[in-house]
Design a protein around this motif. Structure first.
Motif: not given
Length: 371
Positions: A118-119, A122, A127-128
């Motif tokens: 995620f880190r 991003l 996008a998440a």
């Protein structure tokens, strides 16, 4: 994988997360207690001698196999990027995969596989929801490979089941057949299913294409085989690769159930139980300590440095990509304008060339119709 709002749980389902935590905590404490009891009987001086007996050529060969395994794992995310419609350079995707895998092995899946992906993704502008789909496809690739390799070995019957285990060879072969059936069903569904998306516990799951499913099978299987090669290259006794791989797969599922990062202690206990009749216990533990140094600790140190480099580089790379995309867009507009101007110029030239001819034709027509 898109999230949909969940309905509030009712009845016993409200307490299921708490019950699950209590069950896994109790199981982990039981395993830790057994490991501590077993550790008291280990001849640690001989274990140290076994580790010190390794030569540099053997360690370098194992390190090369470990590097190959990490490269294979880093390709898992490459399957998802085109699937999402993005064109991120492969080197960046593989770098994220290597960092996530190293931290996953040493600190657990929530930190490594989820948190670091995620880190870093991003930072790359994803996008998440897209990152969630990447993680889901990567996990599926890993366990699909496990189903193919473990299922084949269990059906083959190469694992000698200890007498004090409450499972027979026939039962293990049945489990292996079930694993292979599940792997075949997944690949077949990706190729034949008309309905491509389902909702499971509030999450929308979309099947990848048949080609991606085949690539998942090959990459996932290759990753598990490469891990087995690392352990086998460090084992000094005459033990077959199939047996080493089968024991490693059993220990992998045991480590996943206990949620202990890297299966620390669990892997050692399974290896001692399965190979204790062929290899001295201190040799087995010495081999696994060398394996952890080569496959866990050394890559972890490299991944930590790589992570800080990526943290510093990704924002700059994102800005460069955005500027390049803007420049390409302006260039395309300029090209369109140039083509339009060129078209207008050609039309003007054609009109200028046609005017004398038209005048000459009109003059001839007037001469023809003149009385």
């Amino acid at each position: 994988m898109n999230e949909k709002p969940r309905k509030p749980a009712t009845g016993w389902r409200r307490h299921w997360p708490l019950l699950k935590k209590i069950f896994f905590t109790a199981f982990a404490l039981l395993v830790i207690g057994l490991l501590v009891d077993q550790a008291r009987n280990v001849e640690w001086d001989k274990v140290l001698e076994a580790v010190q007996a390794y030569t540099w050529p053997v360690l370098l060969r194992a390190a090369g196999l470990a590097a190959l395994s990490y490269l294979i794992y880093s390709c898992f995310d490459l399957l998802a990027i085109p699937y999402l419609g993005h064109m991120i350079p492969p080197g960046r995707v593989m770098a994220v995969g290597i960092v996530a895998y190293a931290f996953n092995l040493n600190m657990g899946s929530l930190v490594g596989s989820v948190g670091f992906r995620f880190r870093l993704y991003l930072r790359l502008g994803l996008a998440a929801g897209e990152i969630t789909r990447i993680i889901g496809l990567s996990l599926t690739t890993n366990w699909l490979g496990y189903l193919w390799v473990a299922g084949g070995l269990f059906v083959w019957g190469v694992l000698p089941i200890p007498d004090d285990w409450s499972i027979s060879n026939y039962a293990l072969r049945g489990i292996g057949a079930g694993m292979l059936a599940a792997a075949v069903a997944y690949v077949a569904a990706c190729g034949l299913a008309r309905k491509r998306a389902w909702t499971l516990r509030g999450h929308e799951i979309e099947l990848p294409s048949f080609k991606i499913a085949v690539a998942q099978s090959l990459l996932g299987s290759a990753c598990w085989l490469s891990i087995g090669l690392v352990v086998w290259s460090l084992m000094r006794h005459d033990v077959s690769f199939a047996l080493i791989l089968g024991v490693l797969l059993l220990s992998g599922i045991a480590g996943a159930v206990t949620h202990i990062p890297g299966g620390l202690g669990v892997v050692e206990a399974v290896f001692v139980a399965m190979l204790g009749g062929q290899v001295p216990h201190y040799e087995i533990i010495g081999t696994l300590l060398a394996y952890r140094a080569v496959y866990y600790l050394a890559p972890f140190a490299v991944a930590a440095v790589l992570y800080f480099i990526l943290e510093a580089r990704f924002p700059k790379l994102a800005e460069e990509d955005e500027a390049e995309a803007k420049q390409n867009g302006d260039g395309q507009e300029d090209c369109k304008g140039a083509r339009l101007d060129a078209g207008n110029g050609d039309a003007s030239k054609r009109a200028d060339a046609e005017r004398p001819a038209a005048k000459h034709a009109n003059a001839r027509m007037r001469e023809t119709v003149r009385p």
